[in-house]
Design an enzyme around this catalytic site. Structure first.
Site, short mmCIF file in Angstrom:
data_model
loop_
_atom_site.label_atom_id
_atom_site.label_comp_id
_atom_site.label_asym_id
_atom_site.label_seq_id
_atom_site.Cartn_x
_atom_site.Cartn_y
_atom_site.Cartn_z
N GLU A 118 10.97 8.37 -5.79
CA GLU A 118 12.33 8.72 -6.17
C GLU A 118 13.16 7.48 -5.89
O GLU A 118 13.08 6.92 -4.80
CB GLU A 118 12.83 9.86 -5.28
N GLU A 151 -4.48 -10.15 2.23
CA GLU A 151 -4.56 -8.69 2.06
C GLU A 151 -5.94 -8.19 2.45
O GLU A 151 -6.95 -8.68 1.95
CB GLU A 151 -4.21 -8.30 0.62
N SER A 174 11.69 -1.87 2.06
CA SER A 174 10.67 -2.92 2.10
C SER A 174 11.20 -4.20 1.44
O SER A 174 11.00 -5.31 1.94
CB SER A 174 9.40 -2.45 1.38
N SER A 203 2.08 0.77 8.66
CA SER A 203 1.99 1.21 7.27
C SER A 203 1.84 2.72 7.27
O SER A 203 1.00 3.26 8.00
CB SER A 203 0.78 0.57 6.60
N TYR A 259 20.52 8.62 6.69
CA TYR A 259 20.35 9.16 5.33
C TYR A 259 21.65 9.77 4.81
O TYR A 259 22.06 9.54 3.68
CB TYR A 259 19.24 10.21 5.31
N ALA A 287 6.77 -5.03 0.54
CA ALA A 287 7.57 -5.91 1.38
C ALA A 287 7.09 -7.36 1.22
O ALA A 287 7.90 -8.28 1.05
CB ALA A 287 7.48 -5.47 2.84
N VAL A 313 -6.36 -9.68 8.65
CA VAL A 313 -5.79 -10.46 9.76
C VAL A 313 -6.10 -9.70 11.05
O VAL A 313 -5.75 -8.53 11.19
CB VAL A 313 -4.27 -10.66 9.56
N THR A 323 11.61 4.20 1.94
CA THR A 323 12.10 3.77 0.63
C THR A 323 11.52 2.41 0.25
O THR A 323 11.25 1.56 1.11
CB THR A 323 13.64 3.65 0.60
C1 LIG Z 1 3.43 9.42 -0.34
C2 LIG Z 1 4.58 8.48 -0.37
C3 LIG Z 1 5.76 8.84 -1.00
C4 LIG Z 1 6.82 7.94 -1.05
N1 LIG Z 1 7.97 8.30 -1.69
C5 LIG Z 1 8.96 7.38 -1.85
C6 LIG Z 1 10.09 7.67 -2.63
O1 LIG Z 1 10.23 8.77 -3.15
N2 LIG Z 1 11.03 6.71 -2.80
C7 LIG Z 1 10.91 5.48 -2.24
O2 LIG Z 1 11.77 4.62 -2.48
N3 LIG Z 1 9.85 5.19 -1.44
C8 LIG Z 1 8.88 6.10 -1.24
N4 LIG Z 1 7.80 5.81 -0.47
C9 LIG Z 1 7.86 4.62 0.38
C10 LIG Z 1 7.41 3.33 -0.22
O3 LIG Z 1 6.40 3.52 -1.16
C11 LIG Z 1 6.91 2.46 0.92
O4 LIG Z 1 7.89 2.41 1.92
C12 LIG Z 1 6.61 1.04 0.51
O5 LIG Z 1 5.81 1.00 -0.65
C13 LIG Z 1 5.91 0.35 1.67
O6 LIG Z 1 5.62 -0.99 1.36
P1 LIG Z 1 5.31 -2.02 2.52
O7 LIG Z 1 4.93 -3.30 1.89
O8 LIG Z 1 6.46 -2.06 3.45
O9 LIG Z 1 4.08 -1.40 3.31
P2 LIG Z 1 2.58 -1.03 2.77
O10 LIG Z 1 2.66 -0.70 1.33
O11 LIG Z 1 2.09 -0.02 3.70
O12 LIG Z 1 1.81 -2.39 2.89
C14 LIG Z 1 1.07 -2.79 4.00
C15 LIG Z 1 -0.07 -3.68 3.49
O13 LIG Z 1 -0.70 -4.33 4.59
C16 LIG Z 1 -2.12 -4.33 4.37
N5 LIG Z 1 -2.75 -4.49 5.69
C17 LIG Z 1 -2.80 -3.59 6.71
N6 LIG Z 1 -3.44 -4.12 7.76
C18 LIG Z 1 -3.79 -5.38 7.43
C19 LIG Z 1 -4.47 -6.43 8.10
N7 LIG Z 1 -4.91 -6.27 9.35
N8 LIG Z 1 -4.66 -7.59 7.45
C20 LIG Z 1 -4.23 -7.76 6.16
N9 LIG Z 1 -3.59 -6.79 5.47
C21 LIG Z 1 -3.35 -5.61 6.10
C22 LIG Z 1 -2.36 -2.99 3.72
O14 LIG Z 1 -3.61 -2.96 3.07
C23 LIG Z 1 -1.16 -2.91 2.77
O15 LIG Z 1 -1.45 -3.52 1.53
C24 LIG Z 1 6.71 6.68 -0.42
C25 LIG Z 1 5.52 6.32 0.22
C26 LIG Z 1 4.47 7.21 0.24
C27 LIG Z 1 3.21 6.81 0.92
#
Ligand SMILES: Cc1cc2nc3c(=O)[nH]c(=O)nc-3n(C[C@H](O)[C@H](O)[C@H](O)COP(=O)(O)OP(=O)(O)OC[C@H]3O[C@@H](n4cnc5c(N)ncnc54)[C@H](O)[C@@H]3O)c2cc1C
Length: 591
Positions: free
Chosen positions: A82, A56, A512, A292, A201, A33, A250, A508
């Site tokens: 996926e 981060e 994000s 997360s 969905y 995101a 943070v 998904t």
């Molecule tokens: C097992 C699994 C299977 C998945 N399968 C699919 C799929 O099939 N298809 C699909 O499209 N999507 C899938 N997803 C979903 C997708 O991967 C996630 O929705 C997406 O990557 C989330 O990104 P994000 O940036 O929103 O959140 P995150 O990736 O969770 O990012 C949050 C970030 O914030 C950081 N953070 C946390 N707290 C702090 C703090 N206090 N200070 C600074 N940094 C902090 C963390 O370290 C992290 O880097 C899957 C996810 C998982 C875990």
């Protein structure tokens, strides 16, 4: 911010927003995101890269999108993604991000070429009885009653689904079908999770109903998503001068009230043991990934179980969201999502085959050579009679650029980590990697006298516990997730899968990216449409195809109807005779 569709807006470059050269941005977290929001800041808001700071907590970027090789432990991916051809915001962005594998093309082209040349489909969707094909044979096996339960959910307005669980709407006519086996294992829904999200969905992917049983609906990246998605985005951002601050936690964001608005005025961070404060004005924008699903991930190894950490830590994403949520009633309710880790957890594991001994068992099931470099299982294979409800998949090999020739990486997950296995009489979370591998080998048909030896010498297995993996799906109501830019906010946005945006579905990568795009376009006033969620639910052809597919290809005239309803159908069919409506229904095999 407004939504658009079609290619008039898709290919347009927006005018540089006024005053952007005097503005800056702070992004909390470096998951997809934040990375996407930073890319949109650079490309569309035309903000100077040096004004964009990514804060981060961890030592590397990517958040949930991982592809690690841990020293002395091995390869491990928490998940595999996926993806869909109608991830509109993703493709809008990825056309602009250069590939790091092939010079001169974008990561959209790389993905498009790969999936065109080698389309994804499965030759065995489920097994039972130690590796036998369960012969689900692309059927859903829904009764008319089950189909009507799904249809009823499809038609129910959102406000009537507040906090409703699927168990309140569906019974065995849905839960005991092949449809539900496919659905819950592909999307990781549990029976007691959100009916509202299930409805989203159904509507969001209505164009894919026919492609669910054999995964023709899906597409995958070449390597793990860290190497195929995160690294190219990070390179693009660094090339544009964006500043990454790793190991920077943070601890809080403080707000002040001004002219009826809330202004994020201070970010408190901790960096290498030192506390610092970043002072902000209304020209400094803050983007926060609230919540997360990989918070509290704990890793096992070949000889160690992954365990489970259920505590909401103050410095985690949920912990920080709690502190921020206390400062305004429109900032959401994190506890709605993170307080039931026993329900939302899953354990996944990466099995690294070290020699050729396990490969024939795999090949027998998926009917493809795992080392061909092309599609292998073509999506997950679900072990129908597994107590853990195991599913496993092998994407195109190698999955890592560095992976040795001849080795295969298998990814598997279980939906029930607290139930004893069928071969290993332990729960999945209590098992070492080796034991998880034993359970999987048992289910793919390895003779029991060879299981121990193969799990010990022919594989290295690393498991991960994610207590909040499906927290996205917890039953919710309006207001539990904050709006991307709450009405009261002057300079603050929520991004990621726990921010609210209309019609799109969580769990998904697209969600994000979409929330990142919407946040940038709203706060920076970027004058170009954000692509709306693909509108197949408003496309009569997709609705007709889905209706027929859900009933395993039967025409509507085969429905068991009461005498009155039968007469209504007969009259309706008479009325449309010789019209375009009749032609359309015939074309889509409805009649
Ligand atoms: C097992 C699994 C299977 C998945 N399968 C699919 C799929 O099939 N298809 C699909 O499209 N999507 C899938 N997803 C979903 C997708 O991967 C996630 O929705 C997406 O990557 C989330 O990104 P994000 O940036 O929103 O959140 P995150 O990736 O969770 O990012 C949050 C970030 O914030 C950081 N953070 C946390 N707290 C702090 C703090 N206090 N200070 C600074 N940094 C902090 C963390 O370290 C992290 O880097 C899957 C996810 C998982 C875990």
């Amino acid at each position: 911010m407004y939504y658009s569709n079609g290619n008039y807006e898709a290919f347009a470059k927006p005018i540089k927003p006024e005053g952007v050269d005097h503005k800056s941005a702070y992004l909390i977290g470096s998951g997809l995101a934040s990375l996407a929001a930073a890319c949109f800041l650079v490309r569309d808001a035309q903000m100077k890269g040096s004004h964009i700071h990514i804060l981060e907590k961890g030592p590397i970027p990517g958040g949930a999108l991982d592809g690690e090789q841990i020293t002395n432990v091995g390869y491990v991916m928490r998940g595999g993604r996926e993806m869909d051809n109608h991830f509109e915001c993703m493709w809008d962005l990825f056309r602009s991000i250069p590939s790091i594998q092939t010079e001169g093309i974008s990561i959209l082209d790389e993905y498009y070429w790969l999936n065109k040349k080698d389309p994804n489909y499965s030759l065995c969707r489920a097994t039972e009885k130690c590796g036998q094909d369960a012969h689900t044979d692309k059927k859903f096996n829904l009764s008319d009653k089950g189909a009507m339960e799904i249809m009823k959910l499809f038609m129910t307005p959102d406000d009537q689904l507040a906090n409703v669980k699927m168990t309140e709407l569906f019974d065995d006519e849905v839960f005991n079908t092949t449809f539900w086996l496919y659905w819950r294992t592909m999307f990781a829904f549990k029976d007691d999770q959100s009916a509202l999200e299930m409805k989203r969905y159904m509507q969001r992917y209505i164009h894919h109903i026919g492609g669910l049983p054999d995964f023709t609906a899906l597409r995958f990246t070449k390597y793990n998503q860290y190497e195929s998605m995160v690294l190219p985005m990070v390179k693009y951002l660094k090339d544009n001068g964006v500043v990454f601050h790793y190991n920077t936690t943070v601890e809080n964001v403080l707000f002040t009230a001004k002219n009826g608005k809330k202004v994020a005025s201070e970010i408190d961070v901790e960096h290498e043991g030192k506390k610092e404060t970043i002072g902000l004005t209304e020209d400094d924008y803050v983007f926060f990934t609230n919540g997360s699903n990989v918070d509290n991930s704990t890793y096992g190894s070949q000889n160690k179980a992954c365990g489970m950490d259920k505590v909401i830590h103050e410095d985690s994403s949920f912990g920080l969201w709690r502190k921020i949520a206390k400062q305004d009633s429109s900032f959401g309710h994190p506890d709605k999502f993170c307080m039931d880790p026993e329900d939302s957890n899953w354990v996944s594991a990466t099995v690294n085959t070290l020699d050729g001994k396990i490969l024939p068992y795999i090949q027998k099931i998926c009917k493809r050579d795992p080392l061909s470099g092309g599609v292998v299982t073509g999506g997950i294979v679900t072990v129908k009679d597994s107590a853990w409800l195991l599913s496993w998949t092998i994407n195109r090999q190698p999955q890592y650029v560095s992976q040795p020739n001849g080795q295969v990486l298998v990814w598997l997950y279980g939906m029930f980590s607290d139930v004893k296995g069928d071969y290993v009489k332990k729960t999945m979370r209590e098992c070492t990697g080796e034991e998880i591998c034993e359970e999987w080998l048992y289910h793919i048909g390895v003779p029991t006298d060879q299981i121990k030896e193969l799990a010990l010498k022919s594989a290295n297995t690393v498991s991960v516990m994610m207590p909040f993996a499906s927290a996205y799906f917890q039953p919710r109501e309006k207001g539990d997730r904050p709006e991307v830019v709450p009405a009261c906010s002057a300079n603050f946005a929520f991004i990621g899968n726990f921010a609210e945006t209309p019609r799109d579905t969580v769990f998904t990568t697209e969600y994000s990216i979409r929330t990142g795009m919407e946040a940038v376009y709203t706060l920076l006033n970027v004058d170009r449409g954000v692509p709306e969620v693909w509108g197949s639910v408003y496309n009569v052809r997709d609705l007709l195809d889905a209706t027929v597919a859900l009933r395993d290809g039967q025409k509507i005239t085969t429905m068991k109807l009461s005498f009155g309803k039968k007469m209504v159908l007969k009259t309706a069919l008479k009325k449309i005779k010789g019209t375009e409506v009749e032609n359309l229904l015939k074309e889509h095999k409805v009649i």
